[in-house]
Design an enzyme around this catalytic site. Structure first.
Site, short mmCIF file in Angstrom:
data_model
loop_
_atom_site.label_atom_id
_atom_site.label_comp_id
_atom_site.label_asym_id
_atom_site.label_seq_id
_atom_site.Cartn_x
_atom_site.Cartn_y
_atom_site.Cartn_z
N HIS A 27 14.04 -7.55 -10.43
CA HIS A 27 15.44 -7.92 -10.59
C HIS A 27 16.02 -7.48 -11.94
O HIS A 27 17.13 -7.86 -12.30
CB HIS A 27 15.66 -9.42 -10.37
CG HIS A 27 15.52 -9.84 -8.94
ND1 HIS A 27 16.58 -10.05 -8.11
CD2 HIS A 27 14.41 -10.05 -8.17
CE1 HIS A 27 16.15 -10.40 -6.89
NE2 HIS A 27 14.83 -10.40 -6.92
N ASP A 29 16.55 -4.30 -12.57
CA ASP A 29 17.24 -3.02 -12.39
C ASP A 29 18.75 -3.17 -12.41
O ASP A 29 19.45 -2.43 -13.09
CB ASP A 29 16.76 -2.29 -11.14
CG ASP A 29 16.88 -3.09 -9.85
OD1 ASP A 29 17.13 -4.31 -9.91
OD2 ASP A 29 16.69 -2.47 -8.77
N SER A 60 15.37 6.63 16.54
CA SER A 60 14.19 6.25 15.77
C SER A 60 13.07 5.81 16.69
O SER A 60 13.29 5.40 17.84
CB SER A 60 14.52 5.11 14.81
OG SER A 60 14.62 3.88 15.52
N GLY A 119 10.56 -5.15 5.91
CA GLY A 119 10.67 -6.54 5.51
C GLY A 119 9.57 -7.03 4.60
O GLY A 119 9.47 -8.23 4.33
N SER A 124 11.30 -0.07 2.58
CA SER A 124 11.44 0.81 3.74
C SER A 124 12.84 1.39 3.83
O SER A 124 13.03 2.51 4.32
CB SER A 124 11.10 0.02 5.01
OG SER A 124 11.93 -1.12 5.15
N GLU A 157 23.54 1.93 -0.26
CA GLU A 157 22.99 0.61 0.05
C GLU A 157 23.93 -0.50 -0.39
O GLU A 157 24.10 -1.51 0.30
CB GLU A 157 21.61 0.43 -0.60
CG GLU A 157 20.93 -0.83 -0.15
CD GLU A 157 19.42 -0.69 0.02
OE1 GLU A 157 18.79 -1.73 0.25
OE2 GLU A 157 18.90 0.42 -0.06
N ASP A 169 14.52 1.33 -6.39
CA ASP A 169 13.81 1.75 -5.18
C ASP A 169 14.01 3.24 -4.92
O ASP A 169 13.08 3.97 -4.61
CB ASP A 169 14.29 0.93 -3.98
CG ASP A 169 13.98 -0.54 -4.12
OD1 ASP A 169 13.23 -0.92 -5.04
OD2 ASP A 169 14.49 -1.33 -3.31
#
Length: 378
Positions: A27, A29, A60, A119, A124, A157, A169
């Site tokens: 946290h 970042d 997918s 998750g 991911s 995001e 990430d």
């Protein structure tokens, strides 16, 4: 299900990008601080075919009966939903954040497959974003650097998916290297590759996926970020990166108890990242165990983002000989990591699995990861 089965022809190219483990720096970042992630040998693969119209179609392996499609002329967050926003959002962010001119571009057929656990706090989502961002940039000949693509992924995001995450990430997924961590200054985006040297020291990183799923777009993560912003404003600084450990007594006077504890975690975690980098360079990976354990305690007690399953994983790993252990990722579920001697891996895995069974928790998924190369054309 494969690209050929969905679209009826073979893909032209494949790109892949890894998930990540954050060794330390949680946290920090989005507070303009420091992080120390590494890309892992679990990857998301984007198989891509070129179209001669303006459509992007997405399918997918994990949603085999659905094909999502959107025209380049209709790229907007309100036209995206579900996991497909991680792909459509990249095309939109390339235009909106990076200024790419898509007016003369044609679309793609995209098929996503992945062995990055969803998750589990192993990012991911960033693996999808970074593989797709590198692919679109290459195929559209946009000429963007990997650091620019990290910003594109974060922008997507934040604004297309709606998760208020920082840039760690995407940076790890794009910039990772073999057997090394990426030391990232989230304000300047300056990076340095720091050797992990796990192989030479007989160590491995064990991931303990509690299978308690989390979601960054929901409340807990957002609330923590808002607490940090309130704390920075009260301290009169642009971000908590600008608060030093010696400033914490003043912070305690200015802030309510909860906000102070949130601030204390960020400030001390930034210092732990710097201490970990120095320790890796001067003493090697066996000397960082106490920093990992202190990080977990701070996330459990001050930032309050752990859950009982994560605490049990860390406590059990440490009780059975781990060098260090902590939860990793955004919290509220997900995974813990343990730095373990290679020969102790089996015993620690068995101990954690047994402890979860005794506590009545779901059986965890436990596996090793290695620091790996970032996003690439395969």
């Amino acid at each position: 299900m494969t690209f050929q089965q969905v679209y009826g022809y073979e893909p032209a190219v494949q790109y892949s990008a890894p998930g990540r483990v954050n060794l330390i720096g949680e946290h920090t970042d989005y507070n303009d601080g420091y992080v120390l992630p590494f890309a892992i040998d679990r990857r998301t693969v984007a198989s891509i075919g070129q179209r001669d119209d303006r459509l992007i179609r997405i399918a997918s392996a994990f949603e085999p009966d659905a094909v999502h499609e959107l025209s380049l002329d209709d790229l907007a967050p309100e036209n995206m939903d579900g996991w497909s926003a991680y792909v459509f959002g990249i095309a939109w962010a390339l235009r909106e954040q990076a200024g790419a001119d898509l007016s003369g571009k044609t679309g793609f057929d995209v098929f996503i497959d992945s062995d990055v656990p969803v998750g589990a706090g192993l990012s991911s989502s960033a693996a999808i974003e970074c593989g797709v961002a590198l692919a679109f940039t290459d195929l559209w000949e946009l000429g963007l650097s990997r650091k620019q693509l990290a910003r594109v992924g974060q922008y997507s995001e934040n604004h297309a998916v709606g998760a208020p995450t920082g840039i760690m990430d995407q940076s790890a997924s794009l910039l990772g290297e073999q057997d090394a961590v990426v030391f990232l200054d989230c304000r300047t985006l300056d990076t340095a590759v720091v050797d992990l040297a796990l192989e030479a020291n007989g160590l491995e990183v064990l991931v303990i996926d509690t299978r308690v799923e989390h979601a960054h777009a929901t409340g807990g993560y957002k609330a923590r970020r808002e607490s940090c912003e309130r704390g920075a404003a009260a301290m009169g600084v642009p971000a908590l990166r600008d608060v030093a450990v010696e400033d914490l007594p003043r912070a305690e006077e200015l802030l309510d108890d909860e906000t102070f504890r949130r601030v204390r975690h960020i400030v001390t975690e930034d210092q732990r990242v710097l201490d970990t980098v120095r320790t890796l360079r001067e003493q090697g990976p066996r000397a960082i165990g106490e920093l990992l354990v202190a990080s977990h305690a701070s996330m459990r007690d001050d930032f309050e983002i752990s859950v009982p399953e994560l605490d049990l994983a860390v406590e059990t790993a440490m009780a059975h000989g781990a060098v260090g252990a902590r939860m990793t990722g955004g919290g509220f579920g997900g995974a813990a990591i343990a730095l373990v001697d290679r020969e102790a891996r089996g015993a620690i895995t068995d101990a954690v699995t047994s402890a979860f069974a005794t506590a009545g928790y779901r059986e965890p998924t436990v596996f090793t990861v290695h620091a790996a190369q970032g996003a690439r054309r395969d």
